[in-house]
Write a protein that holds these residues in place. Sequence first.
Motif, PDB file in Angstrom:
ATOM      1  N   UNK A 106       0.838  -1.206   0.000  1.00 26.24           N
ATOM      2  CA  UNK A 106       0.000   0.000   0.000  1.00 26.24           C
ATOM      3  C   UNK A 106       0.870   1.252   0.000  1.00 26.24           C
ATOM      4  N   UNK A 107       1.974   1.213   0.736  1.00 25.72           N
ATOM      5  CA  UNK A 107       2.864   2.371   0.779  1.00 25.72           C
ATOM      6  C   UNK A 107       3.478   2.644  -0.589  1.00 25.72           C
ATOM      7  N   UNK A 108       3.865   1.606  -1.307  1.00 22.84           N
ATOM      8  CA  UNK A 108       4.434   1.800  -2.652  1.00 22.84           C
ATOM      9  C   UNK A 108       3.424   2.454  -3.587  1.00 22.84           C
ATOM     10  N   UNK A 109       2.185   2.017  -3.512  1.00 23.22           N
ATOM     11  CA  UNK A 109       1.153   2.592  -4.389  1.00 23.22           C
ATOM     12  C   UNK A 109       0.880   4.057  -4.055  1.00 23.22           C
ATOM     13  N   UNK A 110       0.748   4.340  -2.765  1.00 25.80           N
ATOM     14  CA  UNK A 110       0.483   5.725  -2.370  1.00 25.80           C
ATOM     15  C   UNK A 110       1.704   6.607  -2.586  1.00 25.80           C
ATOM     16  N   UNK A 111       2.899   6.038  -2.430  1.00 24.15           N
ATOM     17  CA  UNK A 111       4.121   6.785  -2.684  1.00 24.15           C
ATOM     18  C   UNK A 111       4.212   7.156  -4.162  1.00 24.15           C
ATOM     19  N   UNK A 112       3.772   6.265  -5.036  1.00 27.98           N
ATOM     20  CA  UNK A 112       3.752   6.586  -6.460  1.00 27.98           C
ATOM     21  C   UNK A 112       2.808   7.756  -6.732  1.00 27.98           C
ATOM     22  N   UNK A 113       1.626   7.733  -6.110  1.00 23.14           N
ATOM     23  CA  UNK A 113       0.686   8.836  -6.290  1.00 23.14           C
ATOM     24  C   UNK A 113       1.247  10.153  -5.779  1.00 23.14           C
ATOM     25  N   UNK A 114       1.910  10.093  -4.625  1.00 19.70           N
ATOM     26  CA  UNK A 114       2.535  11.295  -4.075  1.00 19.70           C
ATOM     27  C   UNK A 114       3.657  11.779  -4.983  1.00 19.70           C
ATOM     28  N   UNK A 115       4.443  10.860  -5.521  1.00 19.88           N
ATOM     29  CA  UNK A 115       5.535  11.220  -6.430  1.00 19.88           C
ATOM     30  C   UNK A 115       4.994  11.857  -7.711  1.00 19.88           C
ATOM     31  N   UNK A 116       3.932  11.289  -8.235  1.00 26.15           N
ATOM     32  CA  UNK A 116       3.326  11.835  -9.449  1.00 26.15           C
ATOM     33  C   UNK A 116       2.788  13.244  -9.207  1.00 26.15           C
ATOM     34  N   UNK A 117       2.145  13.446  -8.061  1.00 25.53           N
ATOM     35  CA  UNK A 117       1.651  14.778  -7.722  1.00 25.53           C
ATOM     36  C   UNK A 117       2.798  15.773  -7.598  1.00 25.53           C
ATOM     37  N   UNK A 118       3.847  15.385  -6.869  1.00 17.01           N
ATOM     38  CA  UNK A 118       4.968  16.302  -6.658  1.00 17.01           C
ATOM     39  C   UNK A 118       5.690  16.601  -7.977  1.00 17.01           C
ATOM     40  N   UNK A 119       5.863  15.578  -8.820  1.00 18.18           N
ATOM     41  CA  UNK A 119       6.513  15.792 -10.109  1.00 18.18           C
ATOM     42  C   UNK A 119       5.680  16.722 -10.987  1.00 18.18           C
ATOM     43  N   UNK A 120       4.363  16.578 -10.922  1.00 19.76           N
ATOM     44  CA  UNK A 120       3.489  17.452 -11.695  1.00 19.76           C
ATOM     45  C   UNK A 120       3.583  18.892 -11.203  1.00 19.76           C
ATOM     46  N   UNK A 121       3.628  19.061  -9.886  1.00 22.83           N
ATOM     47  CA  UNK A 121       3.743  20.412  -9.328  1.00 22.83           C
ATOM     48  C   UNK A 121       5.088  21.028  -9.713  1.00 22.83           C
ATOM     49  N   UNK A 122       6.152  20.216  -9.669  1.00 21.75           N
ATOM     50  CA  UNK A 122       7.468  20.736 -10.060  1.00 21.75           C
ATOM     51  C   UNK A 122       7.483  21.145 -11.531  1.00 21.75           C
TER      52      UNK A 122
END
Length: 118
Positions: free
Chosen positions: A34-50
């Motif tokens: 579950x952490x890997x999946x949510x970490x991917x979502x968080x990474x995608x959000x942060x990369x999009x914001x960057x």
Amino acid sequence: KLMTEPARGLRANLGALWARADDRYFDQCAEPRALRRLFYGLSLFHATVLERRRFGAIGWNLLYAFSSSDFDISARQLRVLIDEAVVAAQQRPPEPSRMRFGGREKNAPLPPPRLSVP
């Protein structure tokens, strides 16, 4: 002097964020999948914001420089929240006989649906 340039593009930002995460971060969690999946979502959000930063203040109320420390803190909070949720679920087993509807608990089961054809 050496200077590192930030990654350009969504794929490069995602790769840079995932390269910083080590396996111990995931393995020490109570629910690593579950952490890997949510970490991917968080990474995608942060990369999009960057990636979105290059447009400046257009679409934002305030200009804010999202940094790697913002992502690190969010990733730590994500792991803490997952660990707390697992502990809470282990302490109190779910009660399938109770149903929540509109913020109220109902103890009585619903009547079976009527299947009458006019």
